[in-house]
Design an enzyme around this catalytic site. Structure first.
Site, PDB file in Angstrom:
ATOM      1  N   HIS A 130       0.803  -1.231   0.000  1.00  0.00           N
ATOM      2  CA  HIS A 130       0.000   0.000   0.000  1.00  0.00           C
ATOM      3  C   HIS A 130       0.837   1.283   0.000  1.00  0.00           C
ATOM      4  CE1 HIS A 130      -3.451  -2.471   0.257  1.00  0.00           C
ATOM      5  NE2 HIS A 130      -3.623  -2.529   1.555  1.00  0.00           N
ATOM      6  N   HIS A 202      -9.776   2.009   0.627  1.00  0.00           N
ATOM      7  CA  HIS A 202      -9.695   0.932   1.609  1.00  0.00           C
ATOM      8  C   HIS A 202     -10.812   0.978   2.650  1.00  0.00           C
ATOM      9  CE1 HIS A 202      -7.593  -2.218   3.850  1.00  0.00           C
ATOM     10  NE2 HIS A 202      -6.771  -2.319   2.814  1.00  0.00           N
ATOM     11  N   GLU A 338     -11.552  -3.793  -2.921  1.00  0.00           N
ATOM     12  CA  GLU A 338     -10.638  -2.787  -3.457  1.00  0.00           C
ATOM     13  C   GLU A 338     -10.454  -3.009  -4.948  1.00  0.00           C
ATOM     14  OE1 GLU A 338      -6.983  -3.122  -0.947  1.00  0.00           O
ATOM     15  OE2 GLU A 338      -8.291  -4.364   0.245  1.00  0.00           O
TER      16      GLU A 338
END
Ligand code: BGC
Length: 373
Positions: A130, A202, A338
């Site tokens: 991420h 997220h 996602e």
């Protein structure tokens, strides 16, 4: 005055009342102040139906989002912390945040682009996850762009070599709460050097209104294939058919149905934490997923122009974070859907490209639309 005129006047009053009640708005307030003295703002977006979303400028995080149940009762459907400090100090679960520059994992944090080797920080075992200290931990500039269909534009410039990535990257993310009770997310970015990009959102959804579990939700994914992973959650490169496996959500299925079946991929992921490849990977808006909570009647349809989706069943939630409603967030009390490109694409030549060059525009959109069934 006759009876008919009284009725007309009364109706006009009632309609006027409804109109007042159903006014959409966007308001701005100070949410918190960082230890460096910087203000973090909170924007509250409300549409004409009364659906409401709160977004903060730290990480562009959605800290609450309401949706109606079958009785028309609006309740919060996204997990969030109960106090600002966790948003301000690293957002350990990535609750509600914008994820970038590269959502998901890059093996060992390494990739090569135009013959240059790059090393990104390793923050998830041996891998990069991420974006490292990613967009979830950056303060975004906010601008209200519409109040009739409430819309907020967030902007951030990620400078050349931030977290090791090449190129100054200008990013904008627009959140809109439409009058059809949908959350629309539009992402755009440009760079001044060739770079890689994979933005996503997220939010952890739980449609029940109490954040207890997502095991009683049913999920449909328009995906015949998923990406099996190695034991560090990096795709092996195989695109595996879901047929006959616990990964088959082509027909809506309760999440609890197969999540505890003995399956090596479920062991590695501690549940579902995999990327599904849509049957239609062409870049145009299409319906890709549906999430349903029977008791409340809440249904969420996902539309995107992205080729894939990471379905993460909240396996790392461990009961230590406080629940906004009552108690704590237990294991699997929220799930993420996602939309994105495939994990580790920069290292896997067979995967669609995630490269963005100067002069090109990265532009993508995802919609989470709420209804009842
Ligand atoms: C990943 C998980 C990770 C989680 C962190 C998800 O997007 O797929 O593996 O643990 O983010 O919240």
């Amino acid at each position: 005055m006759n009876f008919k005129s009284i009725i007309i006047i009364l109706t006009a009053f009632i309609l006027q009342g409804c109109k007042e009640e159903a006014k959409s708005s966007v308001t701005d307030s100070v949410y918190a102040v960082t230890s460096e003295g910087e203000e973090i703002h909170k924007y509250t977006l409300i549409n004409i139906k009364g659906m409401q979303m709160e977004v903060i400028t730290m990480g562009g995080a959605i800290i609450s989002l309401t949706a109606p149940d079958k009785e028309g009762k609006y309740e919060d459907v996204v997990l969030g912390y109960t106090t600002p400090d966790l948003y301000l100090n690293g957002n350990p679960s990535y609750f509600g945040a914008i994820i970038g520059r590269y959502g998901n994992r890059i093996a060992k944090g390494k990739f090569t682009l135009e013959d240059v080797d790059y090393q990104l920080p390793v923050n998830d075992g041996v891998n990069h996850l991420h974006g490292g200290k990613g967009f979830d931990q950056r303060i975004w500039k906010a601008e209200i762009i519409a109040e009739d269909e409430p819309s907020l534009k967030l902007s951030y410039t990620s400078v050349d070599r931030e977290e090791g990535y090449p190129g100054n990257l200008d990013v904008t993310v627009i959140y809109t709460i439409t009058n059809k009770n949908a959350l629309e997310i539009s992402y755009e970015a440009t760079t001044d050097k060739t770079t890689i990009i994979n933005l996503t959102q997220h939010s952890y959804f739980n449609l029940s209104g109490n954040f207890k579990t997502i095991l009683d939700h049913s999920l449909e994914l328009k995906a015949d294939k998923f990406l099996p992973v190695d034991n560090t959650l990096i795709p092996t490169g195989e695109l595996r058919s879901v047929t006959g496996t616990p990964f088959d959500f082509t027909i809506a299925k309760n999440i609890k149905e197969d999540i505890n079946v003995h399956n090596n991929q479920l062991v590695i992921g501690k549940g579902y934490d995999h990327c599904w490849i849509f049957n239609d990977t062409v870049k145009h808006m299409k319906e890709v997923a549906g999430l349903y909570h029977k008791d409340s009647g809440r249904y969420m349809t996902v539309y995107t122009d992205q080729p894939a989706i990471q379905f993460y069943s909240g396996n790392f939630l461990d009961g230590t974070l406080k629940n906004k409603k009552e108690g704590n967030y237990e294991n699997r009390s929220g799930l993420c859907l996602e939309t994105q490109h495939y994990p580790d694409s920069p290292n896997q030549k067979e995967f669609p490209s995630v490269v963005l060059r100067p002069g090109e525009k990265y532009k993508t959109k995802t919609i989470y639309e709420f209804s009842v069934r």
